[in-house]
Design a protein around this motif. Structure first.
Motif, PDB file in Angstrom:
ATOM      1  N   LEU A  59       2.107   8.810 -11.519  1.00  0.00           N
ATOM      2  CA  LEU A  59       0.659   8.929 -12.115  1.00  0.00           C
ATOM      3  C   LEU A  59       0.057  10.297 -11.990  1.00  0.00           C
ATOM      4  CD1 LEU A  59      -0.912   5.313 -11.445  1.00  0.00           C
ATOM      5  CD2 LEU A  59       0.701   6.219 -13.382  1.00  0.00           C
ATOM      6  N   VAL A  60      -0.090  10.877 -10.840  1.00  0.00           N
ATOM      7  CA  VAL A  60      -0.595  12.220 -10.652  1.00  0.00           C
ATOM      8  C   VAL A  60      -0.394  13.084 -11.681  1.00  0.00           C
ATOM      9  CG1 VAL A  60      -0.764  14.229  -9.205  1.00  0.00           C
ATOM     10  CG2 VAL A  60      -1.282  11.574  -8.263  1.00  0.00           C
ATOM     11  N   PRO A  61       1.293  13.325 -11.744  1.00  0.00           N
ATOM     12  CA  PRO A  61       1.503  14.419 -12.925  1.00  0.00           C
ATOM     13  C   PRO A  61       1.423  13.796 -14.414  1.00  0.00           C
ATOM     14  CG  PRO A  61       3.596  13.884 -11.113  1.00  0.00           C
ATOM     15  CD  PRO A  61       2.279  12.972 -10.729  1.00  0.00           C
ATOM     16  N   TYR A  62       1.374  12.589 -14.281  1.00  0.00           N
ATOM     17  CA  TYR A  62       1.044  11.888 -15.769  1.00  0.00           C
ATOM     18  C   TYR A  62      -0.658  12.265 -15.971  1.00  0.00           C
ATOM     19  CZ  TYR A  62      -0.498   8.266 -19.424  1.00  0.00           C
ATOM     20  OH  TYR A  62      -0.831   7.514 -20.185  1.00  0.00           O
ATOM     21  N   LEU A  63      -1.491  12.104 -15.325  1.00  0.00           N
ATOM     22  CA  LEU A  63      -2.643  12.634 -15.557  1.00  0.00           C
ATOM     23  C   LEU A  63      -2.915  14.023 -15.695  1.00  0.00           C
ATOM     24  CD1 LEU A  63      -4.629   9.952 -13.120  1.00  0.00           C
ATOM     25  CD2 LEU A  63      -4.650   9.789 -15.627  1.00  0.00           C
ATOM     26  N   VAL A  64      -2.314  14.717 -14.735  1.00  0.00           N
ATOM     27  CA  VAL A  64      -2.351  16.221 -14.740  1.00  0.00           C
ATOM     28  C   VAL A  64      -1.802  16.901 -16.272  1.00  0.00           C
ATOM     29  CG1 VAL A  64      -1.549  18.433 -13.942  1.00  0.00           C
ATOM     30  CG2 VAL A  64      -2.326  16.562 -12.503  1.00  0.00           C
TER      31      VAL A  64
ATOM     32  N   LYS B 254       0.810  -1.192   0.106  1.00  0.00           N
ATOM     33  CA  LYS B 254       0.042  -0.179   0.042  1.00  0.00           C
ATOM     34  C   LYS B 254       0.760   1.213  -0.140  1.00  0.00           C
ATOM     35  CE  LYS B 254      -3.722   2.404   2.478  1.00  0.00           C
ATOM     36  NZ  LYS B 254      -4.645   2.232   3.816  1.00  0.00           N
ATOM     37  N   THR B 255       1.868   1.169   0.766  1.00  0.00           N
ATOM     38  CA  THR B 255       2.856   2.423   0.920  1.00  0.00           C
ATOM     39  C   THR B 255       3.522   2.588  -0.480  1.00  0.00           C
ATOM     40  OG1 THR B 255       2.990   1.992   3.203  1.00  0.00           O
ATOM     41  CG2 THR B 255       4.784   3.439   2.313  1.00  0.00           C
ATOM     42  N   GLU B 256       3.926   1.466  -0.928  1.00  0.00           N
ATOM     43  CA  GLU B 256       4.975   1.843  -1.859  1.00  0.00           C
ATOM     44  C   GLU B 256       4.118   2.200  -3.361  1.00  0.00           C
ATOM     45  OE1 GLU B 256       8.263   1.898  -1.968  1.00  0.00           O
ATOM     46  OE2 GLU B 256       8.231   1.440   0.325  1.00  0.00           O
ATOM     47  N   LEU B 257       3.003   1.552  -3.352  1.00  0.00           N
ATOM     48  CA  LEU B 257       2.102   1.842  -4.699  1.00  0.00           C
ATOM     49  C   LEU B 257       1.618   3.482  -4.250  1.00  0.00           C
ATOM     50  CD1 LEU B 257       0.089  -1.399  -5.184  1.00  0.00           C
ATOM     51  CD2 LEU B 257       1.899  -0.502  -6.368  1.00  0.00           C
ATOM     52  N   LEU B 258       1.119   3.675  -3.128  1.00  0.00           N
ATOM     53  CA  LEU B 258       0.728   5.190  -3.198  1.00  0.00           C
ATOM     54  C   LEU B 258       1.821   6.203  -3.547  1.00  0.00           C
ATOM     55  CD1 LEU B 258      -1.350   7.020  -2.266  1.00  0.00           C
ATOM     56  CD2 LEU B 258      -0.381   6.799   0.202  1.00  0.00           C
ATOM     57  N   LYS B 259       3.229   5.853  -2.976  1.00  0.00           N
ATOM     58  CA  LYS B 259       4.272   6.716  -3.406  1.00  0.00           C
ATOM     59  C   LYS B 259       4.369   6.826  -4.983  1.00  0.00           C
ATOM     60  CE  LYS B 259       7.152   5.908   0.646  1.00  0.00           C
ATOM     61  NZ  LYS B 259       8.318   5.478   1.278  1.00  0.00           N
ATOM     62  N   LYS B 260       4.423   5.802  -5.650  1.00  0.00           N
ATOM     63  CA  LYS B 260       4.649   5.644  -6.955  1.00  0.00           C
ATOM     64  C   LYS B 260       3.167   6.354  -7.775  1.00  0.00           C
ATOM     65  CE  LYS B 260       8.464   4.007  -7.439  1.00  0.00           C
ATOM     66  NZ  LYS B 260       9.851   4.985  -7.893  1.00  0.00           N
TER      67      LYS B 260
END
Length: 344
Positions: free
Chosen positions: A86-91, A75-81
């Motif tokens: 993914l957040v900048p990718y979508l933005v 959960k921690t590692e996926l959230l970090k990635k």
């Protein structure tokens, strides 16, 4: 508390060099429509013969400790990635789509609303963003594998990681994989980076400049469009070029007070920012000065290269990194401090 990772200045320097090579590769205004000058075509092919493989190696390197240890909570590692990639990718995908709706007549790759769903499988109207999506997917796969082989000794882990990478590369070369193509293509280089981390104390002294120069020359020869030797295997040029850059980075890292160290280390610290922001600088230059005004070819190349570096750095340093929300959205930095060293 998370243990502070050891900082390898040469890895950050190599990343700075790699992002400059990306900028150079993106600075030819006719790259997607047909080169006017054979020399530009040659340089372009050389850049694309190894610079993205190098990026994946460096990303694999900085996750090597975690992979070999097999630790980390899912959960921690996926959230970090997700936050970092993914957040900048979508933005940036959303911003690019909006811009292309109004500028489709000047786009090399026009955007259609019907293609919106493709961003979720890595097909993006902003060409460079494929790297973020692919890096995320590769990390998820490798992180899952690290859990499966956690109890193995390091020798077995090394053999497995390299074998898995080779198998993926062979799939890329000989089987159609569609939108998964880049995952199979670059998995090997990511895993090579992981293995390099594990054995770096032994490998570091093997990066010699007198070997690096012939390796880079060989890439130029293999990619020369004037020689009837055919297209070289990507793995060969990727390894030769990456070795050359890493050897040069090791050499530069030995003189921390030198100007080369200062410049490339600075570029490395801003490499992520430059990579994701330069598109929005270089494309307008190409559209206005090349498509509309028809200015001199080499002046446009210089403008795209210099502005593609300077403008993203200024925007990031004085605007994005100054605001917590902007840092999260545009460079995936969810930390509480502005200062960072090597990041994935």
């Amino acid at each position: 508390m998370e243990q502070t990772k050891k900082y390898y200045s040469e890895i950050n320097i190599a990343r700075g060099i790699a992002v400059l090579l990306v900028l150079l590769g993106h600075s030819f205004p006719d790259a997607q429509t047909g080169f006017i000058y054979p020399g530009a075509w040659w340089v372009f092919d050389v850049m694309y013969a190894f610079h993205m493989a190098l990026f994946f190696m460096l990303s694999g390197f900085v996750t090597g400790e975690k992979v070999y240890a097999g630790d980390g909570v899912w959960k921690t590692e996926l959230l970090k990635k997700c936050q970092r990639l993914l957040v900048p990718y979508l933005v940036y995908s959303l911003i690019t789509m909006v811009l292309k709706v109004f500028m489709n007549d000047y786009a090399n790759n026009p955007f259609r609303i019907s293609d919106l769903w493709k961003i979720f499988i890595g097909k993006n109207p902003n060409g460079g963003l494929w790297y973020l999506w692919t890096l995320f997917m590769i990390f998820v796969i490798v992180f899952a594998l690290s859990k499966l082989i956690k109890k193995w000794n390091d020798t077995k882990k090394t053999f497995f990681l390299l074998s898995f990478g080779v198998a993926c590369y062979l799939v890329y070369r000989f089987l159609p994989t569609g939108f998964l193509n880049n995952i199979f293509r670059y998995m090997l280089f990511y895993n090579v980076g992981i293995v390099c981390f594990r054995y770096y104390d032994k490998l570091k002294n093997r990066f010699k400049l007198w070997l690096a120069l012939p390796a880079l020359i060989m890439v130029f020869v293999l990619e020369c469009p004037f020689l009837p030797i055919g297209k070289p295997e990507y793995f060969v040029t990727a390894m030769l070029g990456s070795y050359a850059i890493l050897a040069f980075a090791v050499l530069v890292s030995r003189n921390e007070s030198g100007k080369l160290f200062g410049f490339f280390d600075f570029a490395g610290n801003y490499s992520y920012d430059i990579y994701v922001l330069s598109y929005f600088v270089q494309v307008p230059i190409r559209v206005v000065f090349w498509s509309m005004l028809g200015m001199n070819y080499w002046i446009i190349v210089a403008l795209m290269l210099i502005c593609g570096f300077v403008v993203p750095v200024l925007v990031s340093k004085y605007i994005i990194r100054k605001n917590g929300i902007l840092r999260k959205l545009f460079i995936g930095d969810w930390s509480r401090t502005e200062k960072r060293k090597v990041r994935e």
